[in-house]
Motif scaffolding. Structure first.
Motif, mmCIF file in Angstrom:
data_model
loop_
_atom_site.group_PDB
_atom_site.id
_atom_site.type_symbol
_atom_site.label_atom_id
_atom_site.label_comp_id
_atom_site.label_asym_id
_atom_site.label_seq_id
_atom_site.Cartn_x
_atom_site.Cartn_y
_atom_site.Cartn_z
ATOM 1 N N PHE A 185 -40.511 49.712 -31.341
ATOM 2 C CA PHE A 185 -41.408 49.437 -30.221
ATOM 3 C C PHE A 185 -42.544 50.446 -30.303
ATOM 4 O O PHE A 185 -42.346 51.646 -30.127
ATOM 5 N N PHE B 6 -38.504 46.279 -25.500
ATOM 6 C CA PHE B 6 -37.891 47.566 -25.871
ATOM 7 C C PHE B 6 -36.527 47.704 -25.213
ATOM 8 O O PHE B 6 -35.551 48.105 -25.864
ATOM 9 N N TRP B 7 -36.455 47.363 -23.951
ATOM 10 C CA TRP B 7 -35.189 47.474 -23.239
ATOM 11 C C TRP B 7 -34.131 46.569 -23.878
ATOM 12 O O TRP B 7 -32.995 46.984 -24.112
ATOM 13 N N ALA C 31 -41.903 60.614 -29.076
ATOM 14 C CA ALA C 31 -43.029 60.534 -28.140
ATOM 15 C C ALA C 31 -44.146 61.490 -28.504
ATOM 16 O O ALA C 31 -43.949 62.459 -29.239
ATOM 17 N N VAL D 282 -36.361 57.907 -29.416
ATOM 18 C CA VAL D 282 -37.722 57.934 -28.903
ATOM 19 C C VAL D 282 -38.473 59.078 -29.579
ATOM 20 O O VAL D 282 -38.000 60.212 -29.567
ATOM 21 N N SER E 169 -28.635 47.790 -29.564
ATOM 22 C CA SER E 169 -28.639 48.666 -30.743
ATOM 23 C C SER E 169 -27.487 49.659 -30.707
ATOM 24 O O SER E 169 -26.976 49.997 -29.639
ATOM 25 N N ASP E 170 -27.128 50.137 -31.903
ATOM 26 C CA ASP E 170 -26.126 51.199 -31.957
ATOM 27 C C ASP E 170 -26.694 52.512 -31.438
ATOM 28 O O ASP E 170 -25.972 53.320 -30.876
ATOM 29 N N ASN E 171 -27.978 52.710 -31.665
ATOM 30 C CA ASN E 171 -28.614 53.902 -31.105
ATOM 31 C C ASN E 171 -30.132 53.705 -31.071
ATOM 32 O O ASN E 171 -30.668 52.831 -31.771
ATOM 33 N N THR E 172 -30.764 54.517 -30.256
ATOM 34 C CA THR E 172 -32.207 54.416 -30.064
ATOM 35 C C THR E 172 -32.805 55.811 -30.093
ATOM 36 O O THR E 172 -32.258 56.732 -29.488
ATOM 37 N N ALA F 172 -33.089 48.056 -27.297
ATOM 38 C CA ALA F 172 -32.233 49.242 -27.134
ATOM 39 C C ALA F 172 -30.844 48.842 -26.664
ATOM 40 O O ALA F 172 -29.836 49.421 -27.085
ATOM 41 N N SER F 173 -30.790 47.851 -25.799
ATOM 42 C CA SER F 173 -29.495 47.430 -25.243
ATOM 43 C C SER F 173 -28.576 46.854 -26.307
ATOM 44 O O SER F 173 -27.355 46.909 -26.166
ATOM 45 N N PRO G 262 -42.487 46.290 -22.525
ATOM 46 C CA PRO G 262 -41.337 47.190 -22.355
ATOM 47 C C PRO G 262 -40.012 46.445 -22.203
ATOM 48 O O PRO G 262 -38.966 46.988 -22.532
ATOM 49 N N ALA G 263 -40.063 45.204 -21.716
ATOM 50 C CA ALA G 263 -38.816 44.435 -21.611
ATOM 51 C C ALA G 263 -38.209 44.195 -22.996
ATOM 52 O O ALA G 263 -36.985 44.184 -23.153
ATOM 53 N N ALA H 59 -38.640 54.004 -30.684
ATOM 54 C CA ALA H 59 -39.875 53.903 -29.901
ATOM 55 C C ALA H 59 -40.845 54.944 -30.447
ATOM 56 O O ALA H 59 -40.501 56.130 -30.537
ATOM 57 N N TYR I 224 -45.635 52.023 -28.805
ATOM 58 C CA TYR I 224 -46.131 52.212 -27.441
ATOM 59 C C TYR I 224 -47.396 53.073 -27.498
ATOM 60 O O TYR I 224 -47.517 53.949 -28.362
#
Lengths: 126, 137
Positions: free
Chosen positions: B41, B121-122, B135, B133, B128-131, B125-126, B118-119, B10, B43
């Motif tokens: 994603f 992105f969710w 910011a 951010v 993925s092996d890792n996420t 992420a769900s 954002p859905a 993100a 943002y």
């Protein structure tokens, strides 16, 4: 998959966005079925104080309606099942007492933060 | 056959304002070179990264015209990363937050970038092996 969103940078475009963009995206993803909790630290602990009031913004003749209501947004998160943690030392150093804080907030010491992190599948620091 | 690594990033910073953008691009570059599946994603201000109307400029302080200056454009980096992912057998799914595009009038983007929420992105992420951010500070 439980995710903890950590917010330390506060008031990031809150007047332009009418909310905090991380609280907002958390609520949006919560609405999409995600399980999210939030940890507030640094200046962001002020989001849980009661009595917040954002005066109407006006530039020239343009008056902005719907000012951000960060406390309401935090309460809305909690009403959907999210836990909202605040770091106690960050509240204390800003002179915020628990009787000035939204009911239901989880106050934790800074030394407990790693333990909280370990209880989540994902920790995202915004 | 082992499952291919999937990473989600993100991004939140607008282009030309922070070294975090370049750092993010470096990580995406490595991941796509390795043939990973990568989700982005974008943002808030990060939707500007793929904005199609970014233009090169001359730089009088540097004493160079536009061609000599060859000013970096993040939209070109995005295209290069999309092409690299295709060449290495990976996949780069670049999703811009649609509301963030609307409020900035940033509606034209390079090919291969899509609009989402954002859905998305969710969901990314769900799966993925890792996420990670990255910011705005």
């Amino acid at each position: 998959m439980r995710t903890l969103n950590v917010i330390g940078t506060a008031y990031r475009a809150t007047l332009e966005e009418q909310d905090d963009p991380v609280i907002w995206i958390t609520r949006a993803m919560q609405g999409a079925g995600g399980e999210f909790d939030v940890l507030l630290q640094g200046n962001a602990v002020n989001y849980v104080t009661t009595g917040q009031h954002v005066p109407a913004l006006a530039f020239g003749a343009r008056r902005q309606s719907h000012a951000p209501a960060l406390g309401d947004d935090v309460e809305a998160l909690m009403s959907k099942g999210s836990t909202v943690y605040v770091v106690a030392e960050d509240l204390d150093s800003r002179g915020v007492h628990m009787d000035e804080v939204i009911p239901g907030i989880s106050r934790i010491g800074r030394d407990s933060v790693p333990r909280v992190f370990q209880s989540y599948d994902r920790v995202w620091r915004w | 056959m082992s499952k291919r690594t999937t990473l989600t990033f993100a991004l939140m910073d607008a282009p030309f304002e922070s070294a975090r953008t370049t750092t993010a691009m470096r990580m995406i570059d490595v991941a796509t070179r390795r043939g990973y599946d990568v989700n982005i994603f974008a943002y808030e201000g990060a939707v500007g990264l793929s904005f199609a109307h970014q233009k090169r400029h001359a730089n009088a302080v540097h004493g160079r015209d536009a061609d000599q200056e060859d000013h970096p454009l993040t939209r070109e980096w995005v295209v290069a990363l999309l092409e690299q992912a295709a060449q290495t057998g990976g996949r780069l799914d670049w999703v811009n937050c649609g509301l963030c595009c609307d409020e900035r009038g940033a509606l034209d983007h390079v090919p291969g970038v899509r609009r989402g929420s954002p859905a998305d992105f969710w969901r990314m992420a769900s799966s993925s092996d890792n996420t990670l951010v990255i910011a705005t500070r």
